[in-house]
Design a protein around this motif. Structure first.
Motif, PDB file in Angstrom:
ATOM      1  N   ALA A 169       0.829  -1.209   0.000  1.00  0.00           N
ATOM      2  CA  ALA A 169       0.000   0.000   0.000  1.00  0.00           C
ATOM      3  C   ALA A 169       0.865   1.261   0.000  1.00  0.00           C
ATOM      4  CB  ALA A 169      -0.929  -0.002   1.222  1.00  0.00           C
ATOM      5  N   GLU A 170       1.874   1.311   0.861  1.00  0.00           N
ATOM      6  CA  GLU A 170       2.719   2.508   0.916  1.00  0.00           C
ATOM      7  C   GLU A 170       3.605   2.617  -0.327  1.00  0.00           C
ATOM      8  OE1 GLU A 170       6.401   1.285   3.791  1.00  0.00           O
ATOM      9  OE2 GLU A 170       4.425   1.373   4.747  1.00  0.00           O
ATOM     10  N   THR A 171       3.981   1.487  -0.903  1.00  0.00           N
ATOM     11  CA  THR A 171       4.772   1.521  -2.139  1.00  0.00           C
ATOM     12  C   THR A 171       3.943   2.079  -3.286  1.00  0.00           C
ATOM     13  OG1 THR A 171       6.252  -0.282  -1.517  1.00  0.00           O
ATOM     14  CG2 THR A 171       5.929   0.093  -3.876  1.00  0.00           C
ATOM     15  N   LEU A 172       2.693   1.643  -3.428  1.00  0.00           N
ATOM     16  CA  LEU A 172       1.831   2.155  -4.491  1.00  0.00           C
ATOM     17  C   LEU A 172       1.545   3.639  -4.289  1.00  0.00           C
ATOM     18  CD1 LEU A 172      -0.678  -0.819  -4.866  1.00  0.00           C
ATOM     19  CD2 LEU A 172       1.029  -0.078  -6.549  1.00  0.00           C
ATOM     20  N   ALA A 173       1.383   4.053  -3.043  1.00  0.00           N
ATOM     21  CA  ALA A 173       1.163   5.477  -2.769  1.00  0.00           C
ATOM     22  C   ALA A 173       2.391   6.292  -3.170  1.00  0.00           C
ATOM     23  CB  ALA A 173       0.843   5.679  -1.287  1.00  0.00           C
ATOM     24  N   ALA A 176       2.449   6.545  -6.923  1.00  0.00           N
ATOM     25  CA  ALA A 176       1.476   7.526  -7.405  1.00  0.00           C
ATOM     26  C   ALA A 176       2.036   8.936  -7.285  1.00  0.00           C
ATOM     27  CB  ALA A 176       0.172   7.398  -6.613  1.00  0.00           C
ATOM     28  N   ILE A 203      -2.422   3.996 -10.935  1.00  0.00           N
ATOM     29  CA  ILE A 203      -1.723   3.699  -9.677  1.00  0.00           C
ATOM     30  C   ILE A 203      -2.471   4.268  -8.472  1.00  0.00           C
ATOM     31  CG2 ILE A 203       0.383   4.085  -8.351  1.00  0.00           C
ATOM     32  CD1 ILE A 203       1.960   4.038 -10.866  1.00  0.00           C
ATOM     33  N   ALA A 207      -3.557   2.119  -5.245  1.00  0.00           N
ATOM     34  CA  ALA A 207      -3.079   2.439  -3.897  1.00  0.00           C
ATOM     35  C   ALA A 207      -4.251   2.472  -2.915  1.00  0.00           C
ATOM     36  CB  ALA A 207      -2.344   3.780  -3.903  1.00  0.00           C
ATOM     37  N   THR A 208      -5.377   3.028  -3.338  1.00  0.00           N
ATOM     38  CA  THR A 208      -6.577   3.052  -2.486  1.00  0.00           C
ATOM     39  C   THR A 208      -7.074   1.638  -2.223  1.00  0.00           C
ATOM     40  OG1 THR A 208      -7.214   5.210  -3.377  1.00  0.00           O
ATOM     41  CG2 THR A 208      -8.940   3.906  -2.309  1.00  0.00           C
TER      42      THR A 208
END
Length: 281
Positions: A169-173, A176, A203, A207-208
């Motif tokens: 999750a933090e990687t995708l954020a 983004a 992305i 992330a969401t």
């Protein structure tokens, strides 16, 4: 007579994906170097194979010390099989040090091709796969990860990453923020397993989705950066660039073509600019 080092790909999920040669090598190897000997035991039991050689652990924590031991076995004529928990040795897994040491010692190195999370995710992503880069695992610390992503934000090729479920999750954020929330991507989890899932989309949306929690082995595929917009130069500026190339010895036709290519513009547009400036009052 020296031995042979065999790098063998192992299933990334479904045991039925094991190549037939893997069974042969497991049964015939004098030494099997395994990332996790317990995982190897489960694999051989599932495949109905009984290894005849001795089994050694070879993982990130001991590969520096164990590599000389395996090279010694190879120089003594042993057939050494290297396997990791899933996929191909050396690809974000132990193996590189042993391969480099074996090559330096003049030992033959060969491979048993097998399943690949990288290629499987690329094929399923619905993103361009004619050119791609493998980025492996990103740094764990937020600052280091952000810097690493900033360095590849303009990469035009499709990118493939590995990531742990508790960090996805933090990687995708972070992706983004670095690449833009609208950059197309795909999150592939549990490839070839019972609960295989591929989530595709921008992305930011991924992330969401990941913020709610994601489990399993994860491979992320991200589209490359779109081409930069053509530079917005005035006719006079275009003509100046052509004139500079002419002054350096290029013919006008070649100079116009070079300027157009460098700026992503039609050659006709650059030609018209040169003509307009030439006939300007």
């Amino acid at each position: 007579m020296t031995g042979v080092l065999v790098l063998a790909g192992t299933p990334i999920g479904d045991v039925a994906d094991a190549p037939p040669r893997l069974l042969t090598e497991l049964a015939a190897a004098d030494v099997i170097a395994a990332e996790d000997t317990r995982r190897l035991r489960r694999l051989t039991q599932a495949l109905g194979v009984t290894p005849a050689g001795r089994v050694l652990s070879y993982f990130e924590g001991n590969e520096v010390g164990r590599t000389p031991e395996l090279v010694e076995a190879l120089t003594g004529g042993a057939r050494v099989l290297l396997v990791t928990d899933a996929g191909m040795p050396s690809v974000s897994d132990p193996g590189y040090r042993l391969v480099a040491a074996a090559v330096e010692a003049g030992i033959k190195v060969t491979a048993v091709p097998g399943p690949s999370a990288v290629l499987t995710a690329l094929a399923l992503s619905a993103l361009p796969v004619d050119r791609f880069t493998f980025e492996g695992f990103l740094p764990r610390k937020a600052g280091d990860r952000s810097r690493a992503l900033a360095e590849i934000a303009a990469e035009p090729r499709t990118m493939v990453f590995f990531e742990a479920p508790h960090r996805i999750a933090e990687t995708l954020a972070a992706m983004a923020e670095a690449f833009g929330a609208e950059r197309p991507a795909a999150v592939c989890r549990e490839l070839t397993k019972t609960y295989e899932e591929v989530k595709r989309g921008p992305i930011g949306e991924l992330a969401t989705w990941a913020a709610e929690g994601v489990r399993g082995e994860i491979t992320v595929v991200v589209a490359g950066a779109p081409p930069a917009a053509p530079a917005q130069l005035t006719p006079a500026e275009l003509a100046e660039r052509v004139a500079a190339r002419e002054a350096a010895g290029e013919r006008r036709k070649e100079a116009i073509a070079a300027v157009a290519l460098a700026l992503g513009l039609p050659k006709r547009e650059v030609f018209d600019a040169v003509v307009a400036v030439k006939h300007a009052p």
